[in-house]
Design an enzyme around this catalytic site. Structure first.
Site, PDB file in Angstrom:
ATOM      1  N   THR A 211       0.849  -1.197   0.000  1.00 31.61           N
ATOM      2  CA  THR A 211       0.000   0.000   0.000  1.00 31.61           C
ATOM      3  C   THR A 211       0.884   1.246   0.000  1.00 31.61           C
ATOM      4  OG1 THR A 211      -1.924   1.030   1.073  1.00 31.61           O
ATOM      5  CG2 THR A 211      -0.227   0.132   2.523  1.00 31.61           C
ATOM      6  N   ASN A 212       0.300   2.389   0.332  1.00 31.24           N
ATOM      7  CA  ASN A 212       1.052   3.636   0.406  1.00 31.24           C
ATOM      8  C   ASN A 212       0.507   4.478   1.559  1.00 31.24           C
ATOM      9  OD1 ASN A 212      -1.183   5.379  -0.698  1.00 31.24           O
ATOM     10  ND2 ASN A 212      -0.849   4.042  -2.477  1.00 31.24           N
ATOM     11  N   ASP A 213       1.018   5.687   1.703  1.00 28.73           N
ATOM     12  CA  ASP A 213       0.713   6.500   2.884  1.00 28.73           C
ATOM     13  C   ASP A 213      -0.561   7.330   2.782  1.00 28.73           C
ATOM     14  OD1 ASP A 213       2.853   5.737   4.493  1.00 28.73           O
ATOM     15  OD2 ASP A 213       4.211   7.177   3.544  1.00 28.73           O
TER      16      ASP A 213
END
Length: 406
Positions: A211-213
């Site tokens: 995923t990412n932030d």
């Protein structure tokens, strides 16, 4: 939205009155100026002194307690408010308002209010379901008043039913929504807007993912601002940690392929399509059905095969008819250069560029943002550092009022 707005809280004699001091506190924290009117029955549950201390304003409790000879207190209060919030609204005050009865301070003051009135019923489910109460609510809606539906849950009488006061956060959100509709030009009225928000999750196995932030905050701010400007909003979201804006249809997604399907379906009937979600460029080619166990090989390595995800925004732009296509460019360097290249590569109408990265106080997981809007016409609209909601409002107003060369 509520900064320096005059909110009048009208408290009547329901058990839910004990929650209203916290409601006043939340409104004040939003910057609103709050004054309170209480029925005699309401003072049996909470004291006027409590509300006076919280609001730093005198509380009206008696229609004949006139202290200022230069004004009539209930008329002065009615003139002061930008919005009147009747909470909790009992069956009694609802009946009085519907029939124009003014026999004590709350009903008398409300009869003189010609600003938006929000009625928040809270009572026993049998009283709420009574045909007389329902008819009175229909009458008030016909007058142009706004009615919040009570919630279903455990009542003071000891059983489940519909009649509970809505959560305070929902009431505050409704007040903001209504105040916005009466404060901003409804530039997106009768427009269908589709917005994606949050981060994609590409599964490695049932307990791990790539995923990412992205927190989804900017997407939710864009959705909130669009509803404030009158749009019919569909929010395609991967986050469950944020409260969806009022009057918004939410479609959940987890990974990029689910997001693609939802956006392609919803975009067909949309006027504006905005991709705010942060999409992983790659997904795992063969996600495992069982948790991957630690392997004690000599190399101490695990290799994952990744395949490229579809370019959702580019695909949507290629299929568009009347839609205005809007994308976001979150960059760590060469912001405008990369955003301009993205605008041309994806053939969209707008790119909203914002700097992200550990050395920046804007972007992912922050409450503020600073963006530049780039149009397909070659125009640039830099915005100052603002909250994400202020940024969203400014961005929508620019997009809605800037004609594009088709």
């Amino acid at each position: 939205m509520l900064r320096d707005k005059h909110i009048g809280i009208f408290i009547t004699g329901g058990i839910a009155s004990y929650k209203i001091p916290e409601l006043a506190r939340q409104l004040i924290k939003k910057g609103a100026m709050v004054r309170v009117v209480m029925s005699k029955a309401a003072t049996e549950f909470i004291t006027p002194l409590t509300m006076q201390i919280l609001t730093k304003q005198a509380v009206l409790v008696d229609v004949f307690d006139e202290k200022n000879p230069a004004s009539v207190q209930h008329v002065e209060m009615a003139d002061w408010v930008d919005m009147a919030v009747v909470v909790p609204a009992t069956a009694n005050i609802i009946a009085k308002m519907a029939n124009g009865i003014a026999d004590e301070i709350v009903s008398t003051t409300l009869l003189a209010v010609n600003k938006p009135r929000l009625i928040v019923p809270a009572m026993n489910t049998k009283m709420y379901d009574n045909p007389a109460t329902q008819n009175n609510l229909e009458t008030l809606a016909g007058y142009g008043d706004y009615i919040m539906e009570p919630e279903t849950g455990f009542l003071a009488e000891g059983y489940e039913g519909k009649g509970r006061l809505p959560e305070l956060g929902s009431i505050v959100q409704m007040i903001e929504f209504l105040m916005a509709k009466h404060s901003y030009p409804q530039l997106l009225a009768n427009k269908k807007v589709v917005i994606s928000a949050g981060a994609t999750k590409e599964r490695i196995d049932p307990v791990r993912y790539i995923t990412n932030d992205s927190s989804g905050k900017m997407g939710y701010a864009m959705a909130t601002a669009a509803t404030w400007l009158g749009a019919d909003v569909t929010l395609v979201s991967s986050t469950q940690r944020l409260t969806a804006p009022i009057n918004t249809h939410v479609i959940p997604f987890e990974n990029a392929l689910e997001l693609q399907t939802a956006m392609e379906t919803e975009a067909k009937q949309a006027d504006y399509v905005m991709m705010v979600a942060a999409v992983s460029d790659y997904r795992v080619a063969h996600p495992q059905e069982q948790k991957i166990k630690k392997q004690h090989h000599q190399s101490n390595q695990l290799t994952l095969e990744l395949i490229e995800n579809p370019d959702i925004l580019k695909g949507l732009a290629a299929q568009k008819n009347q839609q205005i296509m809007i994308g976001f460019a979150a960059e760590t360097e060469n912001l405008i250069e990369h955003a301009q290249a993205k605008l041309q590569r994806k053939k969209v109408d707008w790119i909203i560029a914002n700097q992200v990265g550990k050395n920046h106080q804007t972007g992912f997981n922050t409450d503020d943002n600073q963006v530049t809007l780039l149009s397909a016409n070659g125009e640039r609209f830099p915005l100052p550092l603002m909250s994400k909601l202020e940024t969203a409002l400014a961005a929508w107003q620019i997009i809605a009022q800037t004609p594009l060369n088709k």
